[in-house]
Each structure stands twice: as C-alpha cells, then as structure tokens.
Write a protein that holds these residues in place. Structure first.
Motif, PDB file in Angstrom:
ATOM      1  N   LEU A 146       0.818  -1.220   0.000  1.00  0.00           N
ATOM      2  CA  LEU A 146       0.000   0.000   0.000  1.00  0.00           C
ATOM      3  C   LEU A 146       0.848   1.264   0.000  1.00  0.00           C
ATOM      4  O   LEU A 146       0.461   2.280  -0.598  1.00  0.00           O
ATOM      5  N   GLN A 147       1.991   1.232   0.664  1.00  0.00           N
ATOM      6  CA  GLN A 147       2.837   2.418   0.688  1.00  0.00           C
ATOM      7  C   GLN A 147       3.426   2.685  -0.692  1.00  0.00           C
ATOM      8  O   GLN A 147       3.625   3.832  -1.094  1.00  0.00           O
ATOM      9  N   HIS A 148       3.710   1.623  -1.437  1.00  0.00           N
ATOM     10  CA  HIS A 148       4.227   1.777  -2.804  1.00  0.00           C
ATOM     11  C   HIS A 148       3.103   2.046  -3.790  1.00  0.00           C
ATOM     12  O   HIS A 148       3.262   2.850  -4.716  1.00  0.00           O
ATOM     13  N   THR A 149       1.970   1.380  -3.607  1.00  0.00           N
ATOM     14  CA  THR A 149       0.855   1.432  -4.553  1.00  0.00           C
ATOM     15  C   THR A 149      -0.434   1.715  -3.787  1.00  0.00           C
ATOM     16  O   THR A 149      -1.146   0.774  -3.403  1.00  0.00           O
ATOM     17  N   PRO A 150      -0.760   2.968  -3.545  1.00  0.00           N
ATOM     18  CA  PRO A 150      -1.950   3.278  -2.731  1.00  0.00           C
ATOM     19  C   PRO A 150      -3.253   2.762  -3.322  1.00  0.00           C
ATOM     20  O   PRO A 150      -4.172   2.405  -2.569  1.00  0.00           O
ATOM     21  N   ASN A 151      -3.361   2.721  -4.640  1.00  0.00           N
ATOM     22  CA  ASN A 151      -4.582   2.211  -5.281  1.00  0.00           C
ATOM     23  C   ASN A 151      -4.465   0.696  -5.414  1.00  0.00           C
ATOM     24  O   ASN A 151      -4.015   0.175  -6.438  1.00  0.00           O
ATOM     25  N   LEU A 152      -4.878   0.016  -4.363  1.00  0.00           N
ATOM     26  CA  LEU A 152      -4.634  -1.418  -4.247  1.00  0.00           C
ATOM     27  C   LEU A 152      -5.908  -2.139  -3.820  1.00  0.00           C
ATOM     28  O   LEU A 152      -6.677  -1.636  -3.009  1.00  0.00           O
ATOM     29  N   SER A 153      -6.116  -3.322  -4.397  1.00  0.00           N
ATOM     30  CA  SER A 153      -7.190  -4.210  -3.978  1.00  0.00           C
ATOM     31  C   SER A 153      -6.559  -5.460  -3.354  1.00  0.00           C
ATOM     32  O   SER A 153      -5.475  -5.881  -3.759  1.00  0.00           O
TER      33      SER A 153
END
Length: 354
Positions: A146-153
C-alpha cells in the motif's frame, strides 16, 4: 531434379530464418517480468513451531525452477530471508498496551521490516512473492504494498478472516489479527501501535474480498458485517460455484487497481493441504484454488502475492510433500502456467505456411 531439391532446401532455410527472426522480435517486444522473492520465516503469530521452515523448504523443493517453467520470460530475484530486530520501544508497547497478545513486539518488528522490504522490492521489480511463515506477515506485506501502490485491492484467500482485534481475540495469537491493522475503520482500536507512522496508507473496505472462509469467530463475523466487507464463505461457494465467486470478486475490485493476493494454504481442504497449523475440513479443492488464482492472474494486475502457513513439522512426510506440492501448484498457476497449454520460442513454421 537436383536444382529443384536445392531450391526447395533454400526456401525452407529462408522460411526458418524468417520464423526465428519473428520470434526473436516478438520476444524483444515483451517487457521483462521480474519477480522478487522474500522469505519471512516468522512463527510467533501462533503457537506451533515449524512454519518458519517453509521458505527454505519451498526453495529446496525447486520453487525457482517451477516458477521459471511457468513463464519463459520471468526473471527471478531472491532476496533471501527477512531479518528484523526488536527494539525497546516495541517491548514497551507490548508491556503497557498489548501484553495480552503473544509476541506483539516481535510481530511489529518483523512487519515494520517487511513494510520497508516490500517497497524496496517493488522499486526494483514488477511483482513480489512473500513466503511465510504464519499469516501474521500479511500485515507487513500488504501495508508495504500500500505504501508503494496506494490504489490497491486485496483478495484474502483463507479459511479464517484474520480480522480479530486485540480486545476480541480469545487465543491472543496475532496471526488472527493482521487484516485489522490495514483497514481505516479499525485503526482506532490499535491507537498505540504507531500505524500512522509506519503504514499511513489504509486499505479501503470495499477493496477487500475474502474467499474460502469457514472458521469465523463471533466477533469477526460481527466486524465483517458491521464494516460491510465482502466475504465468500464456503457455504456460498458451494451454493453458487467458483466461476460465480470469481465473477463477483472481479466485479468488486476497482479495474484500475493493482491486486494483492494473500493465500493461506489452509484455504485448501485438508486433504490436499494437511500440513498446516489450523487446518479446517471442507475447504477449496486444489482445482478450485487454481481456478481462482488463474482468474486473478489473467487480470494482469496482480503485483503482490503471499503464500503462508505451510508447516513441515505437522503430519507425516507424505502430508508435508502433499502440502508443499499444492502450494507450488498454486504459485505455478499464479505466475503464468496455463492448463490449456501455450507455446513460445519454437519454430512455428513446422506445418508450412498458410
């Protein structure tokens, strides 16, 4: 005539050269797929030793070769096993606020290190695979993602919801709590854990889907329904079937998001995954598990994967071998193997031109 045979040979040679050139150009156009692997031999989220042996056991069971065979263009970078240090501030948190949770300081130290490691790996690679260890590592793996890729499922495939709070867990085993650290709606229950500093990005509740649940604690059932989280327990899967579950899962996920898949081996039925700490009968068949990961893989959006809770100290040698083989089959399908077959790097002119 000799000259007609010579002409035919020359034509065949030219056709083979064109085929090789075409294959070479196609390979050159494919982007390099790099997979980072990190072993997380953490066993303190529960009480059964042995799960810490799984990362090295999978490596010794030809993990790299299995993954390479599933995807010709996959470049694998193994970062070894995660190391962490427990500092005094975490021990103080444990003594004052979370003394009733087993090994809280170790859990948080491991996951803080994993959060940093995941961000590093995603800066250098297309995807990553975290091999546990118990499912307590799911917090750090997803939080780092999430810290690298905030738009995450997040798709959490498990027999258990792992969303207990420190105030609701009867066992005190923190492998039953990692999801509660990830959701904004539950962060106030961990107000002394410093989550805003180590993992400020939260997972939206509507981008979490559970598959395979069949052993849900009463407070977990309350939390799932109160917060409004999608979960497909085994009774629902039995009623509507895996294809419908896959369809509903993909419909729920934002099509623009990258996907994290956290796969607990106990999601599979204990017939095919007996060597795990909290096995529950009546789970997914291996074919169903493969179908689910294939569908997620085919979105081409899976960026992070966990495989956890294989415990080689539980069961017979045959049980361990069966469980490891099931885990490898799941990973093989996740990273490219197609049961329908595929071809690459071959002479496609063997049947002649159209």
């Amino acid at each position: 005539m000799w000259w007609s045979r010579k002409l035919a040979t020359r034509c065949l040679r030219l056709r083979l050269q064109r085929t090789k050139s075409t294959n070479s150009n196609a390979a050159a156009l494919e982007p390099e797929q790099t997979l980072a692997i990190i072993g997380v031999p953490f066993a303190k989220g529960q009480g059964k030793q042995g799960v810490e042996l799984a990362p090295d056991l999978l490596r010794q069971s030809s993990l790299r070769q299995v993954l390479k065979s599933s995807h010709d263009g996959l470049v694998i970078r193994d970062y070894g096993n995660l190391q962490y240090v427990v500092d005094e501030s975490l021990l103080q948190q444990q003594r004052v606020h979370y003394h009733h949770i087993r090994n809280y300081a170790d859990f948080m130290a491991c996951n803080r290190a994993l959060i940093e490691q995941v961000q590093l790996m995603l800066k250098e690679n297309s995807q990553f695979l975290a091999i546990g260890g118990d499912h307590a590592i799911g917090f750090g793996s997803v939080a780092g993602h999430l810290q690298h890729t905030p738009n995450l499922s997040l798709v959490w495939i498990d027999a258990h919801a792992d969303i207990n709070l420190h105030s609701t867990s009867q066992s005190g085993n923190i492998h039953g709590m990692p999801v509660s650290f990830l959701l904004e709606q539950l962060r106030t229950t961990w107000q002394h854990a410093g989550l805003q500093e180590i993992a400020p990005n939260c997972l939206p509740k509507d981008q979490l889907v559970y598959i395979g649940l069949r052993d849900i604690d009463p407070y977990e059932a309350f939390i799932l329904n109160k917060v409004g989280i999608r979960y497909y327990a085994m009774d629902t899967i039995d009623r509507v079937g895996v294809p419908k579950i896959i369809e509903m899962t993909l419909d729920a996920l934002d099509p623009q998001n990258k996907i994290h898949v956290s796969f607990d081996i106990d999601a599979l039925d204990s017939n095919v995954a007996p060597s795990t700490g909290t096995a529950v009968r009546g789970g997914l068949t291996l074919r169903e598990g493969i179908s689910i990961v294939e569908a997620l893989r085919d979105t081409k959006r899976v960026q992070g994967v966990d495989l956890v809770e294989i415990n080689p100290k539980l069961g017979s040698d045959r049980d361990v071998r069966t469980t490891v083989e099931s885990g490898l089959e799941i990973l093989k399908s996740m990273f490219g193997y197609r049961r329908s077959g595929k071809w690459s790097n071959i002479d496609t002119g063997i049947l002649g031109s159209d």
